[in-house]
Design a protein around this motif. Structure first.
Motif, short mmCIF file in Angstrom:
data_model
loop_
_atom_site.label_atom_id
_atom_site.label_comp_id
_atom_site.label_asym_id
_atom_site.label_seq_id
_atom_site.Cartn_x
_atom_site.Cartn_y
_atom_site.Cartn_z
N VAL A 148 -7.37 10.81 -0.66
CA VAL A 148 -7.97 11.50 0.48
C VAL A 148 -9.00 12.50 -0.04
O VAL A 148 -8.66 13.36 -0.87
CB VAL A 148 -6.90 12.24 1.31
N PRO A 149 -10.26 12.38 0.39
CA PRO A 149 -11.28 13.31 -0.10
C PRO A 149 -11.02 14.74 0.38
O PRO A 149 -10.61 14.95 1.53
CB PRO A 149 -12.58 12.75 0.48
N GLY A 150 -11.24 15.70 -0.51
CA GLY A 150 -11.08 17.10 -0.17
C GLY A 150 -12.37 17.87 -0.43
O GLY A 150 -13.37 17.31 -0.88
N GLU A 151 -12.35 19.17 -0.16
CA GLU A 151 -13.54 19.98 -0.37
C GLU A 151 -13.92 20.06 -1.84
O GLU A 151 -15.10 20.02 -2.21
CB GLU A 151 -13.30 21.40 0.18
N ASP A 152 -12.92 20.18 -2.70
CA ASP A 152 -13.19 20.30 -4.13
C ASP A 152 -12.98 19.00 -4.88
O ASP A 152 -13.76 18.64 -5.76
CB ASP A 152 -12.29 21.39 -4.74
N ALA A 153 -11.92 18.29 -4.55
CA ALA A 153 -11.61 17.04 -5.23
C ALA A 153 -10.72 16.17 -4.35
O ALA A 153 -10.10 16.66 -3.40
CB ALA A 153 -10.90 17.33 -6.56
N SER A 154 -10.68 14.89 -4.67
CA SER A 154 -9.81 13.98 -3.92
C SER A 154 -8.36 14.18 -4.33
O SER A 154 -8.07 14.59 -5.45
CB SER A 154 -10.23 12.53 -4.16
N MET A 155 -7.46 13.88 -3.40
CA MET A 155 -6.04 14.06 -3.66
C MET A 155 -5.29 12.76 -3.34
O MET A 155 -5.57 12.10 -2.35
CB MET A 155 -5.50 15.19 -2.78
N THR A 156 -4.36 12.41 -4.23
CA THR A 156 -3.52 11.24 -3.99
C THR A 156 -2.45 11.57 -2.96
O THR A 156 -1.71 12.55 -3.11
CB THR A 156 -2.85 10.77 -5.29
N VAL A 157 -2.37 10.74 -1.91
CA VAL A 157 -1.41 10.95 -0.83
C VAL A 157 -0.55 9.70 -0.68
O VAL A 157 -1.07 8.59 -0.66
CB VAL A 157 -2.13 11.27 0.50
N SER A 158 0.74 9.88 -0.56
CA SER A 158 1.65 8.76 -0.38
C SER A 158 1.53 8.19 1.04
O SER A 158 1.24 8.91 1.99
CB SER A 158 3.10 9.19 -0.62
N ILE A 159 1.75 6.89 1.14
CA ILE A 159 1.66 6.19 2.42
C ILE A 159 3.03 5.63 2.80
O ILE A 159 3.69 4.97 1.98
CB ILE A 159 0.65 5.03 2.36
N ALA A 160 3.45 5.89 4.03
CA ALA A 160 4.68 5.31 4.56
C ALA A 160 4.30 4.37 5.69
O ALA A 160 3.66 4.78 6.66
CB ALA A 160 5.62 6.40 5.07
N ARG A 161 4.65 3.10 5.57
CA ARG A 161 4.33 2.12 6.61
C ARG A 161 5.50 2.03 7.57
O ARG A 161 6.63 1.80 7.18
CB ARG A 161 4.05 0.75 5.97
N GLU A 162 5.20 2.20 8.87
CA GLU A 162 6.27 2.18 9.87
C GLU A 162 5.80 1.49 11.14
O GLU A 162 4.62 1.56 11.51
CB GLU A 162 6.73 3.60 10.18
N ALA A 163 6.72 0.80 11.79
CA ALA A 163 6.43 0.14 13.07
C ALA A 163 6.62 1.16 14.19
O ALA A 163 7.73 1.64 14.41
CB ALA A 163 7.33 -1.06 13.27
N ILE A 183 0.87 -1.18 0.00
CA ILE A 183 0.00 0.00 0.00
C ILE A 183 0.90 1.22 0.00
O ILE A 183 1.56 1.52 1.00
CB ILE A 183 -0.93 0.01 1.23
N THR A 184 0.97 1.90 -1.11
CA THR A 184 1.90 3.03 -1.26
C THR A 184 1.20 4.38 -1.35
O THR A 184 1.85 5.41 -1.19
CB THR A 184 2.77 2.84 -2.51
N SER A 185 -0.11 4.39 -1.59
CA SER A 185 -0.83 5.65 -1.70
C SER A 185 -2.31 5.42 -1.46
O SER A 185 -2.79 4.28 -1.46
CB SER A 185 -0.62 6.29 -3.09
N THR A 186 -3.03 6.51 -1.25
CA THR A 186 -4.48 6.46 -1.09
C THR A 186 -5.06 7.78 -1.58
O THR A 186 -4.34 8.76 -1.74
CB THR A 186 -4.87 6.21 0.38
#
Length: 414
Positions: free
Chosen positions: A69-84, A64-67
């Motif tokens: 995220v819904p915004g007021e005007d449009a959704s935005m692609t956000v990077s995901i960093a997995r950490e313990a 899973i590297t991105s998701t």
């Protein structure tokens, strides 16, 4: 002895499985002259089937590297960093951290997703994580394969599981919403009950229990009947084995993953045989098509299993299934009684699948009977129509029905 025999067989099969896969590649690569011989595609399908039956399945990756995220005007692609963020001998707490703008804070409900310690890896909940991520700050319990934990780390009992969950809840703070899938519903209820009895300030905002064995006496399934038909000595003599010398956990007593996998398949063997038949037929006729890809994705996950500590497994069989310790009020965690009736301020959502053949109808709903002090305004129960056990946390019904219900519940009790 059985574990060592399994390891010997696995090492014997590995070269054969690798050779079968190489043959498949040789028969399907357009640059190879062997791909043009008569019946090459059918031969290739047979070799690939042999490879997948004989190969060793390692722990999958979340990938899973991105998701979005819904915004007021449009959704935005956000990077995901997995950490313990917390590391314990038998479990790591993973955070799927959104790499948001440095000068802004992304305010989203904090969710602790409890993966089951019942044979499969936490990646079984990959779809669950991906669906929750757009609107939630997601953490997940990643249980360690017991054969990889050295004996020096000590034993791992059911009460240790409860303490782990309490530590994770305290670490994340009182605004966390906890979601338990199947097996961890029981230790979650115990963990929160003990915190409520002690009047701890860092109790979670809500707890969602999905397809969990709170009261296995209701609508008993094949799993429940197996757990009660034999005494504890039978389980200890027949399913508990010692980790062989080629693993860090050498000498640890475990319920091996390969035996668990065998029991999973034995619950519905005809369905698995049909799936492998369809895989072969589609691969022989069409090459890699959606059916083939779905089979690979599903069984790469389904066939990857982990060992459970023997003491944890045996105590779970006894307390959860044989004694129904929660429902009878007899369960004590190292001398401290588990009293769900002491929970007052934690919202409760229970979810069951209409067609669940692993956790029967009414078993999870039983949590409402126990949590008598939670106001009715903070309690909900939902039955997912036409959903089996896996359908309540993955697939179309999870996406369309269950996840929106959970998200709505979390918003209502944020």
């Amino acid at each position: 002895m059985l574990y060592q025999i399994h390891e010997n067989n696995r090492m014997w099969m590995a070269p054969l499985a690798d050779a079968a896969h190489m043959s498949y590649l040789m028969l399907t690569n357009p640059a190879s002259p062997f791909s043009y011989v008569p019946y090459a595609q059918r031969l290739a399908a047979g070799f690939e089937l042999l490879h997948r039956i004989g190969k060793d399945y390692e722990k999958p990756k979340f990938e899973i590297t991105s998701t979005m995220v819904p915004g007021e005007d449009a959704s935005m692609t956000v990077s995901i960093a997995r950490e313990a963020v917390v590391e314990k001998p038998f479990c790591h707490l993973l955070h799927f951290r959104k790499q948001w703008r440095a000068d802004e804070t992304l305010a989203q409900p904090k969710v602790l997703l409890l993966a089951p310690l019942s044979g499969h890896h936490a990646t079984l909940l990959r779809d669950t994580v991906m669906t929750l991520l757009p609107e939630h700050d997601v953490y997940i319990t990643d249980w360690i394969d017991a054969k990889l934990v050295p004996l020096s780390a000590g034993e791992f009992h059911l009460h240790d599981y409860v303490y782990y969950l309490q530590d994770f809840i305290r670490f994340l703070g009182p605004d966390v919403h906890v979601i338990a899938v199947c097996q961890p519903t029981v230790p979650l209820l115990a963990a929160v009950s003990l915190m409520a009895t002690a009047k701890e300030p860092k109790q979670p905002r809500s707890m969602t229990m999905m397809g969990g064995p709170i009261d296995t006496r209701k609508s008993p399934t094949l799993v429940d009947r197996l757990a009660t038909e034999h005494d504890l000595k039978w389980f200890e003599n027949n399913v508990i084995h010692t980790v062989p010398a080629n693993y860090p956990g050498y000498g640890r007593r475990v319920y091996p993953g390969f035996l668990q996998h065998l029991s999973f398949v034995a619950m519905n063997p005809s369905r698995h045989v049909k799936s492998y038949q369809e895989f072969y037929e589609h691969l022989a006729k069409n090459g890699t098509d959606p059916v083939v890809e779905h089979h690979r994705r599903f069984y790469d996950e389904y066939n990857a299993v982990l060992d459970m500590p023997a003491e944890f497994y045996l105590e779970t069989v006894r307390i959860v299934f044989q004694e129904a310790g929660l429902m009878t009020g007899t369960w004590e965690v190292e001398g401290k009684p588990v009293r769900p009736q002491d929970i007052k301020n934690v919202a409760l959502l229970t979810i069951e699948g209409e067609w669940d053949d692993i956790t029967g109808r009414g078993q999870t709903k039983a949590a409402h009977e126990l949590c008598k002090s939670i106001p009715a305004s903070k309690k909900e129960h939902y039955v997912a129509p036409e959903a089996g056990h896996y359908g309540i946390f993955s697939g179309r019904r999870w996406h369309e029905r269950v996840c929106p219900k959970i998200a709505q519940f979390i918003r209502a009790h944020a």
